[in-house]
Design an enzyme around this catalytic site. Structure first.
Site, mmCIF file in Angstrom:
data_model
loop_
_atom_site.group_PDB
_atom_site.id
_atom_site.type_symbol
_atom_site.label_atom_id
_atom_site.label_comp_id
_atom_site.label_asym_id
_atom_site.label_seq_id
_atom_site.Cartn_x
_atom_site.Cartn_y
_atom_site.Cartn_z
ATOM 1 N N ASN A 13 -2.927 -2.163 -7.143
ATOM 2 C CA ASN A 13 -2.203 -2.528 -5.931
ATOM 3 C C ASN A 13 -2.319 -4.043 -5.795
ATOM 4 O O ASN A 13 -3.357 -4.550 -5.385
ATOM 5 C CB ASN A 13 -2.829 -1.809 -4.719
ATOM 6 C CG ASN A 13 -2.215 -2.264 -3.411
ATOM 7 O OD1 ASN A 13 -1.176 -2.931 -3.390
ATOM 8 N ND2 ASN A 13 -2.855 -1.901 -2.305
ATOM 9 N N TRP A 14 -1.258 -4.720 -6.174
ATOM 10 C CA TRP A 14 -1.314 -6.199 -6.190
ATOM 11 C C TRP A 14 -1.284 -6.807 -4.799
ATOM 12 O O TRP A 14 -1.525 -7.994 -4.637
ATOM 13 C CB TRP A 14 -0.127 -6.757 -6.991
ATOM 14 C CG TRP A 14 -0.230 -6.565 -8.465
ATOM 15 C CD1 TRP A 14 -1.172 -5.842 -9.149
ATOM 16 C CD2 TRP A 14 0.650 -7.104 -9.464
ATOM 17 N NE1 TRP A 14 -0.925 -5.906 -10.498
ATOM 18 C CE2 TRP A 14 0.179 -6.673 -10.717
ATOM 19 C CE3 TRP A 14 1.795 -7.906 -9.404
ATOM 20 C CZ2 TRP A 14 0.817 -7.017 -11.907
ATOM 21 C CZ3 TRP A 14 2.430 -8.243 -10.580
ATOM 22 C CH2 TRP A 14 1.941 -7.803 -11.830
ATOM 23 N N LYS A 15 -0.899 -6.006 -3.821
ATOM 24 C CA LYS A 15 -0.705 -6.528 -2.458
ATOM 25 C C LYS A 15 0.272 -7.711 -2.513
ATOM 26 O O LYS A 15 1.196 -7.684 -3.317
ATOM 27 C CB LYS A 15 -2.063 -6.884 -1.837
ATOM 28 C CG LYS A 15 -3.033 -5.703 -1.969
ATOM 29 C CD LYS A 15 -4.253 -5.774 -1.133
ATOM 30 C CE LYS A 15 -5.082 -4.517 -1.373
ATOM 31 N NZ LYS A 15 -6.266 -4.448 -0.573
ATOM 32 N N HIS A 99 -1.134 3.035 3.209
ATOM 33 C CA HIS A 99 -2.289 2.178 2.922
ATOM 34 C C HIS A 99 -2.895 1.704 4.245
ATOM 35 O O HIS A 99 -2.171 1.452 5.212
ATOM 36 C CB HIS A 99 -1.854 0.978 2.075
ATOM 37 C CG HIS A 99 -3.029 0.207 1.551
ATOM 38 N ND1 HIS A 99 -3.707 -0.701 2.330
ATOM 39 C CD2 HIS A 99 -3.667 0.225 0.356
ATOM 40 C CE1 HIS A 99 -4.712 -1.210 1.622
ATOM 41 N NE2 HIS A 99 -4.704 -0.661 0.424
ATOM 42 N N GLU A 101 -3.973 -1.041 5.209
ATOM 43 C CA GLU A 101 -3.468 -2.332 5.701
ATOM 44 C C GLU A 101 -2.126 -2.150 6.404
ATOM 45 O O GLU A 101 -1.809 -2.853 7.364
ATOM 46 C CB GLU A 101 -3.358 -3.338 4.536
ATOM 47 C CG GLU A 101 -4.747 -3.818 4.107
ATOM 48 C CD GLU A 101 -4.839 -4.337 2.689
ATOM 49 O OE1 GLU A 101 -3.802 -4.577 2.048
ATOM 50 O OE2 GLU A 101 -5.975 -4.487 2.203
ATOM 51 N N GLU A 171 -9.641 5.962 0.245
ATOM 52 C CA GLU A 171 -10.001 4.554 0.348
ATOM 53 C C GLU A 171 -10.763 4.291 1.644
ATOM 54 O O GLU A 171 -10.146 4.074 2.706
ATOM 55 C CB GLU A 171 -8.742 3.678 0.337
ATOM 56 C CG GLU A 171 -7.954 3.769 -0.945
ATOM 57 C CD GLU A 171 -7.214 2.468 -1.228
ATOM 58 O OE1 GLU A 171 -7.411 1.915 -2.315
ATOM 59 O OE2 GLU A 171 -6.474 1.990 -0.349
ATOM 60 N N GLY A 177 -11.486 -4.535 -0.305
ATOM 61 C CA GLY A 177 -11.505 -5.996 -0.366
ATOM 62 C C GLY A 177 -12.807 -6.618 0.117
ATOM 63 O O GLY A 177 -12.886 -7.812 0.335
ATOM 64 N N SER A 217 -12.809 -1.701 -3.674
ATOM 65 C CA SER A 217 -13.682 -2.551 -4.493
ATOM 66 C C SER A 217 -14.097 -1.904 -5.814
ATOM 67 O O SER A 217 -15.201 -2.138 -6.298
ATOM 68 C CB SER A 217 -14.909 -2.992 -3.691
ATOM 69 O OG SER A 217 -14.500 -3.752 -2.565
ATOM 70 N N GLY A 238 -7.337 -2.854 -6.032
ATOM 71 C CA GLY A 238 -6.716 -4.034 -5.436
ATOM 72 C C GLY A 238 -7.097 -5.282 -6.211
ATOM 73 O O GLY A 238 -6.531 -5.589 -7.255
ATOM 74 N N GLY A 239 -8.097 -6.007 -5.699
ATOM 75 C CA GLY A 239 -8.497 -7.294 -6.266
ATOM 76 C C GLY A 239 -8.644 -7.278 -7.784
ATOM 77 O O GLY A 239 -8.138 -8.177 -8.478
HETATM 78 P P1 PGA Z 1 -9.707 -3.530 -3.361
HETATM 79 O O1 PGA Z 1 -8.391 -2.912 -2.714
HETATM 80 O O2 PGA Z 1 -9.865 -2.925 -4.730
HETATM 81 O O3 PGA Z 1 -9.445 -5.015 -3.412
HETATM 82 O O4 PGA Z 1 -10.838 -3.179 -2.469
HETATM 83 C C1 PGA Z 1 -8.091 -1.556 -2.866
HETATM 84 C C2 PGA Z 1 -6.845 -1.215 -2.094
HETATM 85 O O5 PGA Z 1 -6.609 -1.817 -1.035
HETATM 86 O O6 PGA Z 1 -6.052 -0.358 -2.517
#
Ligand code: PGA
Length: 268
Positions: A13-15, A99, A101, A171, A177, A217, A238-239
């Site tokens: 997930n590149w956001k 998600h 966010e 999640e 993050g 994470s 994500g990251g």
């Molecule tokens: P993260 O993000 O790996 O940076 O914690 C995961 C996500 O939001 O899907």
């Protein structure tokens, strides 16, 4: 009876990261390094504007392109929105729905998540449904109740045969993050709970087929332990998905953890 294991799935997930030109360079590297990879599906959920570059560049068999969001209506007066039909036309197969966010920053409720999920299924896409608790909810001991409720609401009106195509990502919000990962035991426990809930509502066949990911994470160091759990079928990253080295190491761990050769569940 289904003794086959579910195929592992690693979704990035590149956001809101990477431009179309950066996408091209990144996917070229994935092509080179993932060419021979079998036994793990890889999805990169990129920003809308990066989709054409990602689809055009992705050549390795295991790479599929996903979106991070979509609107539930097929078309209409929804300024700034994108429909499943538009995504499909570009060659997008997966879409992240719900998600945390989006729930937190864009006011997406369980009702909206349900509409998006059904629109994705109706559009022959594979939704990656995100569920997870906040740190306060975990400390109050309501994680199980909350996850079951999120799943119930998100899957309301969905049929058992459709559930086989859905991917669910657990999640925990406090792990996203933050560099704080759930312990393997906590992640395993909630993923098992999600599968049990699917079994209760949709039956054993659906529970056997649905793929459940852990997200929050996950990185090259902790992936191995998480991916070894029988109820964890992959990760939503994500990251760590922004670095080719990290992302590829996680994919290699997923291959090692042994998915299987079962074909991905066909899109009906
Ligand atoms: P993260 O993000 O790996 O940076 O914690 C995961 C996500 O939001 O899907």
């Amino acid at each position: 009876m289904g003794t086959k294991k579910r195929r592992k799935l690693i979704a990035g997930n590149w956001k809101m990261n990477k431009t179309p030109s950066q996408t091209k360079v990144f996917v070229e590297e994935l092509n080179r390094r993932l060419e021979g990879v079998r036994g793990c599906d890889t999805v990169i959920c990129v920003p809308f504007v990066d989709i054409p570059a990602a689809v055009r560049t992705a050549k390795a068999r295991c790479i599929t392109v996903g979106a991070q969001n979509m609107h539930h209506e097929p078309s209409g007066a929804y300024t700034g929105e994108i429909s499943s039909q538009m995504l499909q036309d570009l060659g997008v197969k997966y879409v992240i729905v719900g998600h945390s966010e989006r729930r937190r920053d864009f006011g997406e409720t369980d009702v909206i998540v349900n509409k998006k999920l059904r629109a994705a299924l109706g559009g022959n896409m594979i939704p990656i449904l995100c569920v997870g608790e906040s740190i306060e909810q975990r400390e109050r001991g309501v994680t199980e109740e909350l996850i079951c409720l999120q799943i119930k609401e998100a899957l309301s009106g969905v049929e058992a045969r459709q559930v086989r195509r859905i991917v669910i990502a657990y999640e925990p919000i406090w792990a996203i993050g933050t560099g704080m990962t759930a312990t393997v035991e906590d992640a395993r426990e909630v993923c098992a709970l999600i599968r049990a809930q699917i079994r209760r509502v949709f039956g054993a066949a659906a529970a056997r087929s649905v793929r459940i990911l852990y997200g929050g994470s996950m990185n090259a160091k902790n992936a191995k332990g998480l991916l070894a759990c029988p109820d964890i079928d992959g990760g939503l990253i994500g990251g760590a998905s922004l670095s080719a080295d990290e992302f590829i190491t996680i994919i290699e761990e997923a291959v090692q953890a042994g998915g299987d050769d079962e074909k991905p569940v066909p899109v009906e």
